[in-house]
Write a protein that holds these residues in place. Structure first.
Motif, PDB file in Angstrom:
ATOM      1  N   VAL A   1       0.795  -1.047   0.092  1.00 30.33           N
ATOM      2  CA  VAL A   1      -0.378  -0.054   0.039  1.00 30.33           C
ATOM      3  C   VAL A   1       1.035   1.152  -0.254  1.00 30.33           C
ATOM      4  CG1 VAL A   1      -2.156  -0.937   1.070  1.00 30.33           C
ATOM      5  CG2 VAL A   1       0.274   0.027   2.433  1.00 30.33           C
ATOM      6  N   PRO A   2       0.767   2.011  -0.992  1.00 27.52           N
ATOM      7  CA  PRO A   2       0.822   3.840  -0.705  1.00 27.52           C
ATOM      8  C   PRO A   2       1.796   3.767   0.565  1.00 27.52           C
ATOM      9  CG  PRO A   2      -0.509   3.637  -2.437  1.00 27.52           C
ATOM     10  CD  PRO A   2      -0.839   2.257  -1.238  1.00 27.52           C
ATOM     11  N   ALA A   3       2.772   4.717   1.052  1.00 26.93           N
ATOM     12  CA  ALA A   3       3.062   5.497   2.176  1.00 26.93           C
ATOM     13  C   ALA A   3       2.038   5.713   2.848  1.00 26.93           C
ATOM     14  CB  ALA A   3       3.732   5.974   1.773  1.00 26.93           C
ATOM     15  N   GLY A   4       1.065   6.366   2.087  1.00 25.86           N
ATOM     16  CA  GLY A   4       0.444   7.485   3.107  1.00 25.86           C
ATOM     17  C   GLY A   4      -0.876   7.234   3.804  1.00 25.86           C
ATOM     18  N   VAL A   5      -0.968   5.767   3.432  1.00 22.89           N
ATOM     19  CA  VAL A   5      -2.097   5.177   4.301  1.00 22.89           C
ATOM     20  C   VAL A   5      -1.948   4.552   5.837  1.00 22.89           C
ATOM     21  CG1 VAL A   5      -3.280   2.748   5.212  1.00 22.89           C
ATOM     22  CG2 VAL A   5      -2.255   3.498   2.555  1.00 22.89           C
ATOM     23  N   LYS A   6      -2.938   5.226   6.448  1.00 23.61           N
ATOM     24  CA  LYS A   6      -2.857   5.520   7.923  1.00 23.61           C
ATOM     25  C   LYS A   6      -3.852   4.701   9.100  1.00 23.61           C
ATOM     26  CE  LYS A   6      -2.759  10.889   6.962  1.00 23.61           C
ATOM     27  NZ  LYS A   6      -3.192  10.373   6.101  1.00 23.61           N
ATOM     28  N   VAL A   7      -2.866   4.050   9.951  1.00 18.05           N
ATOM     29  CA  VAL A   7      -3.711   2.693  10.643  1.00 18.05           C
ATOM     30  C   VAL A   7      -4.530   4.130  11.895  1.00 18.05           C
ATOM     31  CG1 VAL A   7      -3.465   1.188  11.378  1.00 18.05           C
ATOM     32  CG2 VAL A   7      -2.244   0.521  10.058  1.00 18.05           C
ATOM     33  N   VAL A   8      -5.349   3.529  12.315  1.00 17.11           N
ATOM     34  CA  VAL A   8      -5.916   4.557  12.775  1.00 17.11           C
ATOM     35  C   VAL A   8      -7.220   4.178  13.920  1.00 17.11           C
ATOM     36  CG1 VAL A   8      -8.135   6.095  13.207  1.00 17.11           C
ATOM     37  CG2 VAL A   8      -7.235   6.388  11.671  1.00 17.11           C
ATOM     38  N   ASP A   9      -7.150   4.096  15.132  1.00 19.90           N
ATOM     39  CA  ASP A   9      -7.155   3.261  16.523  1.00 19.90           C
ATOM     40  C   ASP A   9      -8.816   3.313  16.283  1.00 19.90           C
ATOM     41  OD1 ASP A   9      -4.925   1.372  16.655  1.00 19.90           O
ATOM     42  OD2 ASP A   9      -4.219   3.232  18.473  1.00 19.90           O
ATOM     43  N   ASN A  10      -9.475   4.616  15.951  1.00 25.09           N
ATOM     44  CA  ASN A  10     -10.601   4.666  16.593  1.00 25.09           C
ATOM     45  C   ASN A  10     -11.177   5.358  15.826  1.00 25.09           C
ATOM     46  OD1 ASN A  10     -13.031   5.597  17.944  1.00 25.09           O
ATOM     47  ND2 ASN A  10     -11.675   6.452  19.680  1.00 25.09           N
ATOM     48  N   LEU A  11     -12.409   4.744  14.982  1.00 24.89           N
ATOM     49  CA  LEU A  11     -13.178   5.446  14.046  1.00 24.89           C
ATOM     50  C   LEU A  11     -13.694   6.702  13.940  1.00 24.89           C
ATOM     51  CD1 LEU A  11     -14.332   4.706  11.055  1.00 24.89           C
ATOM     52  CD2 LEU A  11     -16.516   3.656  11.955  1.00 24.89           C
ATOM     53  N   ASP A  12     -14.089   7.110  15.041  1.00 22.23           N
ATOM     54  CA  ASP A  12     -15.111   7.923  15.820  1.00 22.23           C
ATOM     55  C   ASP A  12     -13.935   9.409  15.580  1.00 22.23           C
ATOM     56  OD1 ASP A  12     -17.037   6.849  16.523  1.00 22.23           O
ATOM     57  OD2 ASP A  12     -17.286   6.705  18.868  1.00 22.23           O
ATOM     58  N   ASP A  13     -12.448   9.418  15.953  1.00 25.35           N
ATOM     59  CA  ASP A  13     -12.006  10.419  15.541  1.00 25.35           C
ATOM     60  C   ASP A  13     -12.089  10.913  13.950  1.00 25.35           C
ATOM     61  OD1 ASP A  13     -11.431  10.227  17.694  1.00 25.35           O
ATOM     62  OD2 ASP A  13      -8.851   9.033  17.674  1.00 25.35           O
ATOM     63  N   ILE A  14     -11.782  10.158  12.758  1.00 29.38           N
ATOM     64  CA  ILE A  14     -11.629  10.032  11.492  1.00 29.38           C
ATOM     65  C   ILE A  14     -13.114  10.350  10.845  1.00 29.38           C
ATOM     66  CG2 ILE A  14      -9.202   9.516  10.954  1.00 29.38           C
ATOM     67  CD1 ILE A  14     -11.244   7.088  10.014  1.00 29.38           C
ATOM     68  N   LEU A  15     -14.493  10.220  11.800  1.00 28.96           N
ATOM     69  CA  LEU A  15     -15.808   9.575  11.379  1.00 28.96           C
ATOM     70  C   LEU A  15     -16.045  11.680  10.301  1.00 28.96           C
ATOM     71  CD1 LEU A  15     -18.681   7.813  13.301  1.00 28.96           C
ATOM     72  CD2 LEU A  15     -17.525   7.593  10.514  1.00 28.96           C
ATOM     73  N   PRO A  16     -16.002  12.446  11.088  1.00 30.97           N
ATOM     74  CA  PRO A  16     -16.012  13.825  10.300  1.00 30.97           C
ATOM     75  C   PRO A  16     -15.126  13.949   8.783  1.00 30.97           C
ATOM     76  CG  PRO A  16     -15.686  13.349  12.946  1.00 30.97           C
ATOM     77  CD  PRO A  16     -15.197  13.001  12.585  1.00 30.97           C
ATOM     78  N   ASP A  17     -14.321  13.363   9.217  1.00 33.99           N
ATOM     79  CA  ASP A  17     -13.791  13.337   7.894  1.00 33.99           C
ATOM     80  C   ASP A  17     -13.714  12.816   6.542  1.00 33.99           C
ATOM     81  OD1 ASP A  17     -12.218  16.027   9.473  1.00 33.99           O
ATOM     82  OD2 ASP A  17     -10.945  14.372   9.936  1.00 33.99           O
ATOM     83  N   LEU A  18     -14.505  11.979   6.398  1.00 28.76           N
ATOM     84  CA  LEU A  18     -14.164  10.771   5.602  1.00 28.76           C
ATOM     85  C   LEU A  18     -15.740  11.061   4.601  1.00 28.76           C
ATOM     86  CD1 LEU A  18     -14.554   7.461   7.612  1.00 28.76           C
ATOM     87  CD2 LEU A  18     -12.402   8.568   6.930  1.00 28.76           C
ATOM     88  N   ASP A  19     -15.428  10.829   3.419  1.00 25.71           N
ATOM     89  CA  ASP A  19     -16.044  10.547   2.239  1.00 25.71           C
ATOM     90  C   ASP A  19     -16.561   9.572   1.881  1.00 25.71           C
ATOM     91  OD1 ASP A  19     -15.790  13.409   1.288  1.00 25.71           O
ATOM     92  OD2 ASP A  19     -13.259  12.934   1.288  1.00 25.71           O
ATOM     93  N   VAL A  20     -16.294   8.596   2.269  1.00 29.85           N
ATOM     94  CA  VAL A  20     -16.519   6.584   2.179  1.00 29.85           C
ATOM     95  C   VAL A  20     -15.778   5.933   3.591  1.00 29.85           C
ATOM     96  CG1 VAL A  20     -15.762   4.957   0.642  1.00 29.85           C
ATOM     97  CG2 VAL A  20     -15.916   7.362  -0.226  1.00 29.85           C
ATOM     98  N   LEU A  21     -17.144   5.383   3.666  1.00 33.62           N
ATOM     99  CA  LEU A  21     -16.725   5.036   5.293  1.00 33.62           C
ATOM    100  C   LEU A  21     -17.047   3.329   4.582  1.00 33.62           C
ATOM    101  CD1 LEU A  21     -15.836   4.103   7.883  1.00 33.62           C
ATOM    102  CD2 LEU A  21     -18.718   4.599   8.165  1.00 33.62           C
ATOM    103  N   TYR A  22     -16.384   3.014   4.206  1.00 39.11           N
ATOM    104  CA  TYR A  22     -16.050   1.472   4.170  1.00 39.11           C
ATOM    105  C   TYR A  22     -16.469  -0.324   4.877  1.00 39.11           C
ATOM    106  CZ  TYR A  22     -16.430  -2.756   0.603  1.00 39.11           C
ATOM    107  OH  TYR A  22     -16.226  -3.816  -0.632  1.00 39.11           O
TER     108      TYR A  22
END
Lengths: 301, 301, 301
Positions: free
Chosen positions: C200-221
């Motif tokens: 995977v490309p270097a920019g991919v981020k592993v996130v612990d808490n989904l809630d933290d990123i929910l407001p920023d997402l365009d697509v939640l798969y």
């Protein structure tokens, strides 16, 4: 009927029934493969069978093919998404994405109604547990109408397993809309359950001995008595003996009386009866195709 | 052939065979999907498989589709009306109501003949126990005719399980109608049974060693040797070794000799043989579709 | 794409993807049954399912029918020639004789590639073990493109079982071709395996808490978390709770963000979410038909 689901015979008005019968008459040559019909070309029927019923599935599939349409089929419930924990609602929504009409068979009563609630496409109930099987009832009514000229005015005996027989329950309630005389004949353990009995017209007669009414009948509707309903084999043997139709039974009937059976039959009607003019159960089965063609075309056109 | 059932290769006269071969030639481009054919549009084939045979079922279904027709299929015998105690006669009558032609596969010898007796529609036997599988025989004959130019004049060896192989029995009896030289090669425990041996022409030769006749053959017909036929694995291993065709076998054969096999094959023909010009078993399989198209169209037109 | 097999998403160039998307747009009214299409009339698709997947099989079959083509199907692996010891190579060659295109589903990774090597007809991989399922990936990409306007520029979170989820692996690798920001959210035991992570490309981020990123997402798969993956039920219960999407989750998301799921879903997305405008998983499933129609028509035309 356009766009409507058919979950119970109660969803089909008596006027709708008349229109279905009229269309079924028109469909006969197409159902027999004598004429070609392409009105459903490009349309897809999904048959979702959560319990097997080869006869019913093949009849629906034949109807769709005779109309020029296509069929996709799920007949392996254990292998479906259901086994992965999917709800019926989700399975139906999935199938909506792949088809124009959904035919559903399910072991649980109420499943077809639930499916129709979530479905964006029309749903036809092909039998749900001890619930309804409306297309069987429609083809039964059509058979009486076609083979006896009309439904009104007939004396109809329903014989055999009136307790567990879903087919019989629907048929009794549908016949109650017409001016018919109804006789119920069954072993005591297989008598019509109270919740159906309470809905039948007052004139319905419970009869102990079939022989007593045979000479008066216009329609003898026999159902399968399942061995599994009896605790011991001897009891089954004695019952099946006294409710079985043979040539001697036929000889007591009117010449133009008809014998019906939803099939499959086991011992309730002897093979010798097949060759009498009164035997109409195979003709009855064959009407399953044009009746379903009429219904599909009214819903999808 | 119009309206006729095909239960045994004996139901098909040598003149009928010639007509089938001629039609099969015509069907080839349609079978390959190169040309479109809609002669069976609106017609329905029912495939009743009381035992599984994916290959045979798919070949029949492909044939019907290539002719523009539709298919309804029962391939789950345990879930059918049969499991409710219905007789084969009744199942066939039911299917008659839904289709124009019935293809039946059954584990019991004689079942297809019985079905054809009760059926109001033509029945094609797709294999009944140790009985017949006539369309396999017709496609075998067609393969010899097409790949060798004609059937007469060939030297044909039948190799492998001649005892239990239904395919081989039918083929031997059919080849006996032609002017061919037949060699039988099998381990002693899998020799041709007496009741077939008594019907083959006097000239048929039983050969111990395949290598002795390889250089003289025009057609080498190999059949599957099933492990289950042997009481111990070692015996199977030794037999399969000596009856297996490899590149060395091919190198002893005539350049224009052909190798056939009804498939599926396991160890009887090594994969290395697939790439020789003599290997015709996949071509043979592919002829299953045009042969069945020819037969269906002759029966239903 | 003409005549090509599609085994892996790597077989499909970004230019091919664009052409598939363009064609899928055109196919939409035909997929919905609003318009009739007969371009595949006379053509046959064989669906070879060595493991069951009703959803995928029905979607392919619906696509072929909507194009006017026919389908022959093997969905009973235990009953096929395979059980007689036939190799996959031979089974594919057999099916080549009966059809124009082969759709294969197999429990073993690499099976579809092997099949395509021996097949004389194009093969589409409909899922092989923990390997690829390219048409799922294409329909996922199409859904993002259609529902979000374009693929580039989206922030996409992949949530749930990233370890065993074949769907997710393919999708991550395909998304890497586009200018998207990718977030990975999973319980530690279900994290993306190293062999995919390394690609995977270097920019991919592993996130612990989904809630933290929910407001920023365009697509939640979201993907299904299977109970079988956990050694005890309590662990599963705690995990499923924290990775489940409900109305509260949706309320934190952008108004025009979309929620996707390959289905079937179990507890990962609450039914209450179905009625929000963000829920696109049923629409996503429906795109399976036009995407497959586009692919089939590009391969077979």
């Amino acid at each position: 009927m356009k766009g409507k689901s058919v979950v119970s015979i109660d969803d089909v008005s008596t006027e709708d029934l008349e229109e279905i019968f009229r269309r079924t008459d028109e469909m006969l040559p197409y159902a027999l493969g004598e004429k070609r019909n392409r009105t459903m070309e490009g349309k897809i029927m999904a048959t979702l069978f959560f319990e097997p019923s080869t006869r019913t599935r093949m009849s629906f599939e034949s109807a769709m093919h005779r109309l020029g349409g296509s069929v996709i089929s799920m007949a392996e419930p254990q292998s479906s998404s259901t086994s992965k924990g999917e709800t019926l609602a989700d399975t139906v929504r999935m199938v909506n994405a792949y088809s124009d009409i959904v035919v559903i068979r399910h072991p649980l009563e109420g499943a077809a109604r639930l499916a129709s609630k979530f479905s964006t496409k029309p749903v036809i109930n092909a039998g749900d547990g001890s619930g309804q099987h409306p297309t069987q009832t429609i083809l039964d009514l059509y058979t009486i109408r076609r083979e006896r000229g009309r439904i009104d005015g007939n004396r109809v005996a329903l014989v055999g397993d009136l307790r567990y027989g879903r087919t019989v329950h629907s048929l009794i309630l549908a016949l109650a809309r017409y001016d018919v005389e109804i006789f119920l004949v069954s072993p005591p353990v297989l008598a019509l359950p109270d919740h159906i009995m309470s809905r039948v017209p007052a004139g319905v007669k419970v009869v102990d001995n079939l022989d007593d009414i045979l000479p008066d009948l216009d329609v003898l509707y026999v159902t399968r008595i399942q061995k599994e309903r009896f605790s011991d084999e001897n009891e089954y043997r004695s019952v099946i003996g006294s409710y079985s139709i043979d040539e001697a039974s036929v000889s007591k009937m009117k010449k133009d009386a008809i014998i019906m059976h939803p099939l499959p039959r086991v011992d309730e009607i002897k093979p010798e009866v097949d060759y009498t003019k009164n035997a109409k159960y195979f003709v009855q089965a064959s009407y399953g195709v044009p009746v379903r063609m009429a219904l599909i075309s009214m819903i999808l056109e």
